[in-house]
Design a protein around this motif. Structure first.
Motif, PDB file in Angstrom:
ATOM      1  N   GLU A  85       6.378   6.333  -2.415  1.00 36.60           N
ATOM      2  CA  GLU A  85       5.395   6.233  -1.341  1.00 36.60           C
ATOM      3  C   GLU A  85       5.869   5.263  -0.266  1.00 36.60           C
ATOM      4  OE1 GLU A  85       1.511   5.386  -2.777  1.00 36.60           O
ATOM      5  OE2 GLU A  85       1.436   7.135  -4.091  1.00 36.60           O
ATOM      6  N   LEU A  86       6.611   4.227  -0.691  1.00 32.99           N
ATOM      7  CA  LEU A  86       7.131   3.251   0.267  1.00 32.99           C
ATOM      8  C   LEU A  86       8.603   2.981  -0.009  1.00 32.99           C
ATOM      9  CD1 LEU A  86       6.822   1.199   2.550  1.00 32.99           C
ATOM     10  CD2 LEU A  86       6.003  -0.460   0.855  1.00 32.99           C
ATOM     11  N   VAL A  87       9.419   3.210   1.003  1.00 35.06           N
ATOM     12  CA  VAL A  87      10.857   2.926   0.945  1.00 35.06           C
ATOM     13  C   VAL A  87      11.153   1.825   1.960  1.00 35.06           C
ATOM     14  CG1 VAL A  87      13.189   3.853   1.215  1.00 35.06           C
ATOM     15  CG2 VAL A  87      11.330   5.340   0.397  1.00 35.06           C
ATOM     16  N   VAL A  88      11.956   0.852   1.568  1.00 30.64           N
ATOM     17  CA  VAL A  88      12.406  -0.191   2.496  1.00 30.64           C
ATOM     18  C   VAL A  88      13.920  -0.114   2.596  1.00 30.64           C
ATOM     19  CG1 VAL A  88      12.623  -2.675   2.907  1.00 30.64           C
ATOM     20  CG2 VAL A  88      10.450  -1.729   2.100  1.00 30.64           C
ATOM     21  N   ASP A 134       3.648  -4.468   3.551  1.00 31.85           N
ATOM     22  CA  ASP A 134       2.465  -4.396   2.700  1.00 31.85           C
ATOM     23  C   ASP A 134       2.650  -3.307   1.654  1.00 31.85           C
ATOM     24  OD1 ASP A 134       1.100  -6.390   4.160  1.00 31.85           O
ATOM     25  OD2 ASP A 134       0.459  -4.903   5.647  1.00 31.85           O
ATOM     26  N   GLY A 135       2.239  -3.606   0.432  1.00 30.25           N
ATOM     27  CA  GLY A 135       2.262  -2.591  -0.609  1.00 30.25           C
ATOM     28  C   GLY A 135       3.432  -2.720  -1.559  1.00 30.25           C
ATOM     29  N   ARG A 136       3.435  -1.832  -2.538  1.00 31.96           N
ATOM     30  CA  ARG A 136       4.473  -1.822  -3.569  1.00 31.96           C
ATOM     31  C   ARG A 136       5.657  -0.987  -3.107  1.00 31.96           C
ATOM     32  NH1 ARG A 136       3.232   0.825  -9.402  1.00 31.96           N
ATOM     33  NH2 ARG A 136       3.358   2.697  -8.106  1.00 31.96           N
ATOM     34  N   ILE A 137       6.857  -1.536  -3.246  1.00 26.98           N
ATOM     35  CA  ILE A 137       8.083  -0.865  -2.808  1.00 26.98           C
ATOM     36  C   ILE A 137       8.628  -0.021  -3.957  1.00 26.98           C
ATOM     37  CG2 ILE A 137      10.425  -1.198  -1.950  1.00 26.98           C
ATOM     38  CD1 ILE A 137       9.442  -3.947  -0.859  1.00 26.98           C
ATOM     39  N   GLY A 142       4.642   9.579   2.135  1.00 27.55           N
ATOM     40  CA  GLY A 142       5.493   8.387   2.089  1.00 27.55           C
ATOM     41  C   GLY A 142       5.981   7.968   3.461  1.00 27.55           C
ATOM     42  N   ARG A 143       6.614   6.795   3.509  1.00 27.84           N
ATOM     43  CA  ARG A 143       7.217   6.308   4.749  1.00 27.84           C
ATOM     44  C   ARG A 143       8.382   5.395   4.400  1.00 27.84           C
ATOM     45  NH1 ARG A 143       4.241   0.990   6.963  1.00 27.84           N
ATOM     46  NH2 ARG A 143       3.345   0.240   5.012  1.00 27.84           N
ATOM     47  N   VAL A 144       9.299   5.262   5.333  1.00 32.64           N
ATOM     48  CA  VAL A 144      10.417   4.337   5.187  1.00 32.64           C
ATOM     49  C   VAL A 144      10.306   3.279   6.277  1.00 32.64           C
ATOM     50  CG1 VAL A 144      11.938   5.915   6.501  1.00 32.64           C
ATOM     51  CG2 VAL A 144      12.927   4.026   5.174  1.00 32.64           C
ATOM     52  N   ILE A 145      10.320   2.026   5.868  1.00 29.24           N
ATOM     53  CA  ILE A 145      10.384   0.901   6.799  1.00 29.24           C
ATOM     54  C   ILE A 145      11.837   0.454   6.840  1.00 29.24           C
ATOM     55  CG2 ILE A 145       9.614  -1.434   7.322  1.00 29.24           C
ATOM     56  CD1 ILE A 145       7.083  -0.877   5.735  1.00 29.24           C
TER      57      ILE A 145
END
Length: 218
Positions: A73-76, A140-143, A99-102
């Motif tokens: 859901e979250l990619v860094v 913000d959130g779990r990676i 999902g999104r990638v920061i």
């Protein structure tokens, strides 16, 4: 004198900036991987690259496959550079449908790259591109997936910075971890020695760490 002036102007540019200018002028050109052989990867010519700063083409494909496999859901991502790896990650997110990638890049010379590329590729809704230091960036959130591909000396610090937020069932990837580029490899193994992560060293030309956070696993 003219030749000296041209050479001086060429060498006054950072290597990374020269690559960006080359990409802007000629686009992404597929070519054999440039890295020298290592004990774990004796035939780097079997791999491909677009440039010496972006991950190997096969690693880019692997990134997309990882995203479609673990459904983050979250990619860094740290170290955006030209944005090619960002786009592969975003392609995986689009295929998943969520999902999104920061992604962050400290050098403002590169920061417009992923924004422009994401707009032309239709992937902008999946990408949050930032021009800031990875060690100061807050998310913000779990990676669920962390891909470290910034300056080699700070890769270990990046993992430590984001580790409290990383999903224990997610993945940590660290590029440039070959035996000939010891900085990243040693940082990953030090994290493992401290009991923070479990590490697998993939034998790609430039090396790729696949790791997982130990705390919280059952």
């Amino acid at each position: 004198m003219l030749l000296w002036r041209i050479k001086s102007q060429f060498h006054s540019l950072k290597k990374e900036h020269r690559i960006v200018e080359h990409i802007a002028a000629r686009g992404d050109v597929l070519q054999p991987e440039y890295h020298k052989p290592t004990p774990e990867c004796p035939h780097p010519e079997r791999w491909h690259m677009y440039d010496s700063m972006t991950a190997e083409v096969e690693v880019l494909d692997f990134l997309k496959a990882i995203v479609t496999t673990i459904k983050p859901e979250l990619v860094v991502e740290t170290g955006t550079f030209s944005g090619l790896s960002t786009l592969r990650i975003a392609e995986g997110l689009k295929a998943n449908g969520f999902g999104r990638v920061i992604t962050c890049e400290y050098d403002p010379k590169y920061s417009p790259q992923p924004r422009n590329a994401s707009r032309t590729s239709g992937l902008s809704e999946w990408i949050d591109a930032r021009n800031e230091s990875s060690l100061e960036m807050k998310v913000d959130g779990r990676i669920d997936l962390l891909f470290c591909d910034s300056d080699a000396p700070i890769r270990g610090q990046e993992v430590r910075h984001f580790l409290p937020q990383i999903n224990p069932y997610g993945l940590i990837l660290m590029h440039d971890a070959s035996s000939s580029m010891k900085t990243v490899r040693e940082a990953a193994l030090q994290l493992e020695q401290e009991g923070l992560v479990s590490v697998v060293l993939l034998p790609t030309p430039r090396g790729l760490v696949v790791a997982q956070k130990r705390e919280g696993r059952k």
